[in-house]
Design a protein around this motif. Structure first.
Motif, PDB file in Angstrom:
ATOM      1  N   UNK A  40       0.821  -1.205   0.000  1.00  0.00           N
ATOM      2  CA  UNK A  40       0.000   0.000   0.000  1.00  0.00           C
ATOM      3  C   UNK A  40       0.856   1.257   0.000  1.00  0.00           C
ATOM      4  N   UNK A  41       0.317   2.303  -0.630  1.00  0.00           N
ATOM      5  CA  UNK A  41       0.965   3.614  -0.590  1.00  0.00           C
ATOM      6  C   UNK A  41       0.706   4.253   0.765  1.00  0.00           C
ATOM      7  N   UNK A  42       1.670   5.001   1.251  1.00  0.00           N
ATOM      8  CA  UNK A  42       1.548   5.704   2.524  1.00  0.00           C
ATOM      9  C   UNK A  42       0.982   7.096   2.265  1.00  0.00           C
ATOM     10  N   UNK A  43      -0.202   7.353   2.802  1.00  0.00           N
ATOM     11  CA  UNK A  43      -0.866   8.635   2.536  1.00  0.00           C
ATOM     12  C   UNK A  43      -0.155   9.822   3.171  1.00  0.00           C
ATOM     13  N   UNK A  44       0.718   9.611   4.116  1.00  0.00           N
ATOM     14  CA  UNK A  44       1.395  10.730   4.782  1.00  0.00           C
ATOM     15  C   UNK A  44       2.398  11.436   3.873  1.00  0.00           C
ATOM     16  N   UNK A  56      -5.000   2.599  -3.271  1.00  0.00           N
ATOM     17  CA  UNK A  56      -4.807   1.399  -2.438  1.00  0.00           C
ATOM     18  C   UNK A  56      -5.971   0.426  -2.600  1.00  0.00           C
ATOM     19  N   UNK A  57      -7.179   0.952  -2.613  1.00  0.00           N
ATOM     20  CA  UNK A  57      -8.357   0.093  -2.798  1.00  0.00           C
ATOM     21  C   UNK A  57      -8.301  -0.606  -4.155  1.00  0.00           C
ATOM     22  N   UNK A  58      -7.871   0.114  -5.179  1.00  0.00           N
ATOM     23  CA  UNK A  58      -7.732  -0.470  -6.514  1.00  0.00           C
ATOM     24  C   UNK A  58      -6.699  -1.585  -6.540  1.00  0.00           C
ATOM     25  N   UNK A  59      -5.584  -1.381  -5.829  1.00  0.00           N
ATOM     26  CA  UNK A  59      -4.544  -2.420  -5.787  1.00  0.00           C
ATOM     27  C   UNK A  59      -5.036  -3.661  -5.043  1.00  0.00           C
ATOM     28  N   UNK A  87       1.364  -5.349   2.891  1.00  0.00           N
ATOM     29  CA  UNK A  87       2.657  -5.340   3.564  1.00  0.00           C
ATOM     30  C   UNK A  87       3.794  -5.427   2.574  1.00  0.00           C
ATOM     31  N   UNK A  88       4.982  -5.628   3.109  1.00  0.00           N
ATOM     32  CA  UNK A  88       6.167  -5.830   2.280  1.00  0.00           C
ATOM     33  C   UNK A  88       6.096  -7.258   1.739  1.00  0.00           C
ATOM     34  N   UNK A  89       6.145  -7.443   0.421  1.00  0.00           N
ATOM     35  CA  UNK A  89       5.871  -8.757  -0.160  1.00  0.00           C
ATOM     36  C   UNK A  89       6.691  -9.925   0.399  1.00  0.00           C
ATOM     37  N   UNK A  93       5.017 -12.814   2.704  1.00  0.00           N
ATOM     38  CA  UNK A  93       4.977 -14.197   2.211  1.00  0.00           C
ATOM     39  C   UNK A  93       5.540 -15.145   3.263  1.00  0.00           C
ATOM     40  N   UNK A  94       6.696 -14.804   3.809  1.00  0.00           N
ATOM     41  CA  UNK A  94       7.309 -15.667   4.829  1.00  0.00           C
ATOM     42  C   UNK A  94       6.504 -15.700   6.122  1.00  0.00           C
ATOM     43  N   UNK A  95       5.914 -14.577   6.503  1.00  0.00           N
ATOM     44  CA  UNK A  95       5.068 -14.547   7.705  1.00  0.00           C
ATOM     45  C   UNK A  95       3.844 -15.439   7.538  1.00  0.00           C
ATOM     46  N   UNK A  96       3.189 -15.346   6.380  1.00  0.00           N
ATOM     47  CA  UNK A  96       2.015 -16.182   6.121  1.00  0.00           C
ATOM     48  C   UNK A  96       2.413 -17.653   6.116  1.00  0.00           C
TER      49      UNK A  96
END
Length: 141
Positions: A40-44, A56-59, A87-89, A93-96
């Motif tokens: 996701x992009x960071x809106x800040x 982000x919703x589109x992605x 998240x970070x891909x 992936x490893x966390x899942x």
């Protein structure tokens, strides 16, 4: 044969080459988990937070579409679950994989090419180096 295989996808054509590998490696009563991770992009850091939320919703919607399209390409009779995470891909992936107890991650060597791969780096390479389970790296043809 494996009871639980994680199949990450970014929707690229290369990811489809993994289906043949997975169908040959999964137990008849095993489970295949198709995962797509959205960065996701960071809106800040942007002026228009509404626009960032829409992007982000589109992605996320695209990721949902990616896992559903991949699931539809499998022959009938397979036990398949789909997951979309943000998240970070590589880390996600490893966390899942760890959280759901997979025995194998099957991932293509690269979904990106050229400057995208140079800037972003290879997700599959990071997964391979940091995974706590076996990883099958599928060479792109």
């Amino acid at each position: 044969m494996f009871k639980k295989i994680l199949l990450p996808t970014d929707g690229s054509d290369y990811a489809n080459q993994e289906i043949d590998r997975v169908t040959n490696l999964i137990d008849s009563d095993g489970e295949i988990i198709i995962l797509s991770v959205v960065s996701e992009l960071d809106s800040s850091i942007f002026q228009s937070k509404k626009h960032v939320a829409e992007v982000n919703e589109g992605m996320i919607n695209e990721a949902i579409d990616n896992v559903n399209k991949m699931k539809a390409k499998f022959p009938e009779g397979y036990n398949i679950k789909t997951i979309v995470k943000t998240g970070a891909p590589a880390e996600t992936i490893n966390d899942v994989a760890k959280d759901i107890g997979v025995e194998l991650i099957v991932i293509s060597s690269s979904g990106k090419s050229g400057i995208q791969k140079f800037i972003i780096g290879s997700v599959s390479e990071r997964v391979l180096k940091t995974a706590e389970v076996d990883v099958l790296l599928v060479h792109n043809k």
